[in-house]
Design a protein around this motif. Structure first.
Motif, PDB file in Angstrom:
ATOM      1  N   ARG A   1       0.216  -1.509   4.827  1.00 15.32           N
ATOM      2  CA  ARG A   1      -1.061  -2.058   5.270  1.00 15.32           C
ATOM      3  C   ARG A   1      -1.772  -2.796   4.141  1.00 15.32           C
ATOM      4  O   ARG A   1      -1.754  -2.380   2.982  1.00 15.32           O
ATOM      5  N   ARG A   2      -2.414  -3.877   4.524  1.00 16.16           N
ATOM      6  CA  ARG A   2      -3.103  -4.743   3.562  1.00 16.16           C
ATOM      7  C   ARG A   2      -4.125  -3.967   2.735  1.00 16.16           C
ATOM      8  O   ARG A   2      -4.239  -4.159   1.521  1.00 16.16           O
ATOM      9  N   ALA A   3      -4.861  -3.063   3.377  1.00 19.18           N
ATOM     10  CA  ALA A   3      -5.928  -2.340   2.690  1.00 19.18           C
ATOM     11  C   ALA A   3      -5.400  -1.449   1.576  1.00 19.18           C
ATOM     12  O   ALA A   3      -6.139  -1.099   0.650  1.00 19.18           O
ATOM     13  N   HIS A   4      -4.129  -1.074   1.647  1.00 14.23           N
ATOM     14  CA  HIS A   4      -3.562  -0.154   0.664  1.00 14.23           C
ATOM     15  C   HIS A   4      -2.618  -0.853  -0.311  1.00 14.23           C
ATOM     16  O   HIS A   4      -1.867  -0.181  -1.010  1.00 14.23           O
ATOM     17  N   ARG A   5      -2.658  -2.166  -0.348  1.00 15.81           N
ATOM     18  CA  ARG A   5      -1.704  -2.914  -1.168  1.00 15.81           C
ATOM     19  C   ARG A   5      -1.715  -2.455  -2.624  1.00 15.81           C
ATOM     20  O   ARG A   5      -0.689  -2.043  -3.173  1.00 15.81           O
ATOM     21  N   GLU A   6      -2.872  -2.505  -3.264  1.00 15.88           N
ATOM     22  CA  GLU A   6      -2.945  -2.167  -4.684  1.00 15.88           C
ATOM     23  C   GLU A   6      -2.756  -0.668  -4.913  1.00 15.88           C
ATOM     24  O   GLU A   6      -2.133  -0.249  -5.891  1.00 15.88           O
ATOM     25  N   GLU A   7      -3.310   0.130  -4.029  1.00 16.63           N
ATOM     26  CA  GLU A   7      -3.175   1.580  -4.152  1.00 16.63           C
ATOM     27  C   GLU A   7      -1.706   1.991  -4.063  1.00 16.63           C
ATOM     28  O   GLU A   7      -1.227   2.824  -4.842  1.00 16.63           O
ATOM     29  N   SER A   8      -0.989   1.390  -3.122  1.00 15.03           N
ATOM     30  CA  SER A   8       0.426   1.696  -2.947  1.00 15.03           C
ATOM     31  C   SER A   8       1.222   1.341  -4.200  1.00 15.03           C
ATOM     32  O   SER A   8       2.082   2.104  -4.649  1.00 15.03           O
ATOM     33  N   ARG A   9       0.917   0.201  -4.772  1.00 16.51           N
ATOM     34  CA  ARG A   9       1.622  -0.220  -5.988  1.00 16.51           C
ATOM     35  C   ARG A   9       1.290   0.688  -7.168  1.00 16.51           C
ATOM     36  O   ARG A   9       2.161   1.003  -7.987  1.00 16.51           O
ATOM     37  N   GLU A  10       0.035   1.092  -7.261  1.00 18.84           N
ATOM     38  CA  GLU A  10      -0.370   1.944  -8.373  1.00 18.84           C
ATOM     39  C   GLU A  10       0.280   3.322  -8.275  1.00 18.84           C
ATOM     40  O   GLU A  10       0.708   3.892  -9.286  1.00 18.84           O
TER      41      GLU A  10
ATOM     42  N   ALA B   1       4.995   5.698   1.634  1.00 13.61           N
ATOM     43  CA  ALA B   1       4.418   6.725   2.511  1.00 13.61           C
ATOM     44  C   ALA B   1       4.370   6.279   3.963  1.00 13.61           C
ATOM     45  O   ALA B   1       3.317   6.240   4.591  1.00 13.61           O
ATOM     46  N   GLY B   2       5.544   5.946   4.505  1.00 20.99           N
ATOM     47  CA  GLY B   2       5.594   5.488   5.890  1.00 20.99           C
ATOM     48  C   GLY B   2       4.917   4.142   6.026  1.00 20.99           C
ATOM     49  O   GLY B   2       5.261   3.178   5.350  1.00 20.99           O
ATOM     50  N   SER B   3       3.908   4.062   6.874  1.00 22.04           N
ATOM     51  CA  SER B   3       3.216   2.791   7.083  1.00 22.04           C
ATOM     52  C   SER B   3       2.028   2.613   6.145  1.00 22.04           C
ATOM     53  O   SER B   3       1.407   1.549   6.136  1.00 22.04           O
ATOM     54  N   PHE B   4       1.701   3.628   5.344  1.00 19.28           N
ATOM     55  CA  PHE B   4       0.559   3.535   4.436  1.00 19.28           C
ATOM     56  C   PHE B   4       0.684   2.315   3.528  1.00 19.28           C
ATOM     57  O   PHE B   4      -0.243   1.506   3.400  1.00 19.28           O
ATOM     58  N   GLY B   5       1.842   2.172   2.887  1.00 14.79           N
ATOM     59  CA  GLY B   5       2.044   1.073   1.957  1.00 14.79           C
ATOM     60  C   GLY B   5       2.283  -0.264   2.630  1.00 14.79           C
ATOM     61  O   GLY B   5       2.328  -1.300   1.954  1.00 14.79           O
TER      62      GLY B   5
ATOM     63  N   GLU C   1      -2.800  -5.293  10.559  1.00 17.59           N
ATOM     64  CA  GLU C   1      -3.174  -4.986   9.178  1.00 17.59           C
ATOM     65  C   GLU C   1      -1.952  -4.859   8.271  1.00 17.59           C
ATOM     66  O   GLU C   1      -2.037  -4.324   7.171  1.00 17.59           O
ATOM     67  N   MET C   2      -0.793  -5.366   8.724  1.00 19.68           N
ATOM     68  CA  MET C   2       0.404  -5.322   7.893  1.00 19.68           C
ATOM     69  C   MET C   2       0.288  -6.359   6.780  1.00 19.68           C
ATOM     70  O   MET C   2       0.049  -7.538   7.034  1.00 19.68           O
ATOM     71  N   ASP C   3       0.473  -5.915   5.557  1.00 12.00           N
ATOM     72  CA  ASP C   3       0.334  -6.775   4.387  1.00 12.00           C
ATOM     73  C   ASP C   3       1.310  -7.948   4.473  1.00 12.00           C
ATOM     74  O   ASP C   3       2.524  -7.758   4.566  1.00 12.00           O
ATOM     75  N   ARG C   4       0.780  -9.159   4.439  1.00 16.01           N
ATOM     76  CA  ARG C   4       1.644 -10.334   4.564  1.00 16.01           C
ATOM     77  C   ARG C   4       2.541 -10.523   3.347  1.00 16.01           C
ATOM     78  O   ARG C   4       3.508 -11.284   3.396  1.00 16.01           O
ATOM     79  N   GLU C   5       2.231  -9.837   2.241  1.00 15.07           N
ATOM     80  CA  GLU C   5       3.082  -9.937   1.058  1.00 15.07           C
ATOM     81  C   GLU C   5       4.266  -8.970   1.110  1.00 15.07           C
ATOM     82  O   GLU C   5       5.162  -9.047   0.274  1.00 15.07           O
TER      83      GLU C   5
ATOM     84  N   GLN D   1      -5.297  -0.790  15.811  1.00 12.11           N
ATOM     85  CA  GLN D   1      -4.234  -1.299  14.937  1.00 12.11           C
ATOM     86  C   GLN D   1      -3.175  -0.233  14.661  1.00 12.11           C
ATOM     87  O   GLN D   1      -2.017  -0.548  14.399  1.00 12.11           O
ATOM     88  N   ASP D   2      -3.586   1.038  14.711  1.00 16.14           N
ATOM     89  CA  ASP D   2      -2.639   2.118  14.441  1.00 16.14           C
ATOM     90  C   ASP D   2      -1.545   2.194  15.501  1.00 16.14           C
ATOM     91  O   ASP D   2      -0.442   2.687  15.229  1.00 16.14           O
TER      92      ASP D   2
END
Length: 692
Positions: free
Chosen positions: A630-639, A624-628, A421-425, A382-383
């Motif tokens: 990704r679906r897995a980092h959705r909440e972490e990115s927002r926080e 942070a580039g593509s970090f935010g 794994e790109m966040d659909r939101e 996926q990367d």
């Protein structure tokens, strides 16, 4: 340094009695009732002499390099000194398991182990627990935050370098008679090979308590913590205290005490099974390797041995609460744990570069983490989606506006999320079929003379924001420059952070085939994207150390705003701006901050009549580039970005500004405000200006 009377009396005792190596504590000067540590750091009793920061770091590097170059000699000398002068037998433990086995053997019947807050001791914790030992923390219970508490670095009022250096004073101590059957396990900050002196940096009094209460003491000394003599050890310990002054206040829960900062006795130090029949505390020493020697044998990680353990790299790390919340790991600890097999992933590192920028010895932790990912083959399929983001942007541009419609159709985003794994939101930028480069080629007229510069817009400005590229061209031409725009190719900045080193090198070579000849001709290469600038200035020389072109391109790459501010300082910038009555909040992207850039954007905007730019330092925005993405980092990115969003939502701002397209996307989504690149405002303010 003078020892106190207790140490002097101790040294005068007969050789037949048990002895121990000299123990020194570096701690803030005492005040009544132990007022909170932050006050001691920010309120010196008198003005401190100015520090020569460069000389301090040079000496620190020389001491650490000496340890790396003479490790076996120094360890042998320390082992002999401890045995011959103090009767202390040292165990050189190859692994944390060996060290834990020895501590378990020494543990008293109470099976309680009192530990200080030490990264070295933290390596042993899982193995000590496996032996059934009760580990008693002694630091957090004694720490009292300022009244409102602190969560992030910008909430702290930093002391001056001189104040932090002068705030910690060395004191020699002697362990008191035993008062319990507990065993104390203390991670040593620095040890001197010549006379066996050990140094601790103590912010409150937990180490003193352990030395007073424990029935026996085990000194755990990471092999990299050994230096040649006491003067060198004292200097390194004082440097640890100086550079780590602010990091101490982060990651420590608010416990007990009153509003005046009085510190209570730690409840966790209630002694067990008191015994009072011994005059001195037996000491044991463990020299812990646990993978450290391997750093020295690998050129990629050799500089890890230079680390002094000051924890300064922790201060601005956006994701440390997630990978280090339970362990207290710093970015350095996170990497070291991965290298020795105690951590299975480094994916929480977003390669923002802030840890490397804060390191007093310029240890390039982000590059080491990327190297470790590459060595471990950590790049997932996926990367590849993000490593080849330039190809994706080009394809999306060629198929626009269909691609834009698909990216906004929820049913299409579901399979995209599964594949990439790109966040659909996540709302994506609109792609332009008519890219900036296409428009630039077809322009009817351009300046035929003037000083020439090269402009590299990068993928975002070329494919999704041609308006920014035209603003850059307009500003430069307004100031008498002829702008050259070469064929577009992605710089590949996303590859190396994912561990795709060979792919990153291929991208770098392709770009250098274009930029190398231009740099050789003396052209300045201008970038408006912070990440592209990082790739050209830092990544290319690292990835291709044998390339003269990589070095030359790095030397001649400039951020557009930095270039314009330099023009203004020489009196060459056209400052005939139209008024813009706006109050704007500026966020410095990480990839500008770590290159010592950002403030020049505020200074440029201050030249515009009516403009009020405000610096909003709330850390990383969380993209942070593509970090935010990704679906897995959705909440972490927002926080991570929450503090920035909250500030930007306040009614005092008309809009937000930032140089990074990813930050712009995140700030707009999180705050609900419009966010633009500062160069667009500069172009708007020029008399009779407008978008091309």
């Amino acid at each position: 340094m003078e020892t106190n009377s207790r140490e002097t009396n101790h040294r005068m005792k007969t050789k037949a009695e048990p002895s121990h190596p000299p123990v020194w504590l570096l701690m803030p000067d005492s005040q009544p009732k132990r007022a909170r540590s932050a006050e001691r750091l920010t309120r010196p009793r008198q003005a401190a002499p100015p520090l020569d920061e460069e000389a301090l770091r040079d000496r620190l590097r020389a001491i650490r390099t000496d340890t790396a170059n003479h490790l076996d000699e120094l360890l042998g000398q320390l082992t002999s000194t401890l045995q011959e002068q103090y009767g202390v037998t040292s165990l050189e433990a190859t692994t944390a398991q060996e060290a834990a086995d020895e501590i378990a053997r020494l543990a008293s019947p109470s099976r309680r182990v009192l530990v200080n807050r030490s990264a070295t001791v933290a390596e042993l914790r899982p193995y000590l627990k496996a032996h059934g030992l009760e580990i008693v923390e002694t630091y957090d219970e004694q720490f009292v935050h300022p009244d409102q508490g602190v969560e992030r670095y910008w909430q702290l009022e930093p002391p001056s370098a001189e104040t932090a250096w002068e705030a910690f004073r060395p004191q020699a101590i002697t362990p008191s008679p035993r008062q319990s059957t507990d065993i104390g396990v203390l991670g040593v900050n620095v040890a001197a090979a010549k006379d066996g002196t050990v140094f601790f940096v103590q912010h409150l009094f937990n180490i003193s308590d352990i030395l007073e209460r424990a029935s026996k003491i085990v000194l755990v000394i990471g092999v990299e913590r050994v230096v040649r003599d006491r003067d060198a050890a004292a200097f390194v310990a004082r440097s640890q205290a100086r550079y780590g002054a602010l990091s101490v206040a982060l990651g420590v829960p608010r416990r007990g005490g009153d509003s005046k900062g009085e510190v209570p006795v730690g409840r966790s130090l209630t002694p067990a099974s008191p015994v009072r029949d011994a005059a001195h505390v037996p000491m044991h020493a463990i020299l812990l390797d646990n993978g450290r020697r391997a750093w020295l044998s690998d050129p990629r990680y050799q500089d890890l041995f230079l680390c002094i353990g000051c924890r300064n790299c922790l201060l601005e790390c956006p994701t440390q609460p997630y990978y280090g919340g339970e362990t207290g790991w710093t970015p350095r600890d996170y990497l070291a744990a991965f290298l020795r097999g105690d951590s299975s992933s480094l994916r929480e590192c977003i390669t923002c570069g802030r840890c490397g920028a804060r390191c007093p010895l310029d240890i390039d932790l982000p590059a080491m983490i990327s190297e470790a990912k590459a060595e471990a083959g950590a790049t997932r399929w996926q990367d590849q989606f993000y490593c080849n983001i330039g190809t994706l942007f080009q394809a999306s541009s060629l198929t626009a506006p269909l691609s834009n419609w698909l990216f906004n159709w929820p049913l299409a985003r579901l399979p995209m999320e599964w594949v990439s794994e790109m966040d659909r939101e996540r709302k994506l930028p609109a792609f332009h079929r008519n890219t900036f480069l296409n428009q630039y080629r077809r322009r009817s007229s351009a300046p035929a003379s003037g000083r020439a510069v090269v402009y590299y817009p990068g993928c975002y400005a070329n494919f999704t924001d041609p308006e920014l590229s035209w603003a850059v061209v307009g500003i430069l031409e307004r100031n008498g420059f002829r702008v050259l725009v070469p064929e577009h190719q992605c710089c590949g900045v996303a590859c190396f952070p994912y561990g795709a080193k060979e792919l990153a090198q291929r991208y770098a070579r392709r770009r250098l085939r274009v930029f190398g000849p231009l740099a050789q001709e003396g052209y300045t290469i201008l970038v408006s994207c912070p990440s592209c600038g990082t790739a050209l200035e830092r990544d290319f020389p690292y990835l291709l150390p044998e390339s003269d072109d990589a070095r030359l391109v790095a030397e001649q790459t400039r951020d557009v705003s930095d270039f314009l501010w330099a023009l203004h300082q020489r009196g060459e910038l056209d400052t005939d701006f139209d008024p813009l009555k706006l109050r704007v909040g500026y966020h410095t992207p990480c990839h500008l901050r770590v290159r010592d850039l950002g403030p020049e954007n505020l200074r440029l905007l201050e030249l515009i009549p009516g403009m009020e730019p405000i610096d909003i330092d709330r850390g990383c925005c969380g993209m942070a580039g593509s970090f935010g993405m990704r679906r897995a980092h959705r909440e972490e990115s927002r926080e991570i970005g929450r503090y920035l969003f909250e500030e930007l939502r306040s009614p005092g701002y008309d809009l937000g500004i930032t140089n990074c397209a990813g930050c712009e996307m995140q700030m707009r989504a999180g705050s609900g405000r419009d966010v633009v690149h500062p160069l667009k405002l500069l172009w708007r303010a020029y008399s009779n200006s407008g978008s091309k």
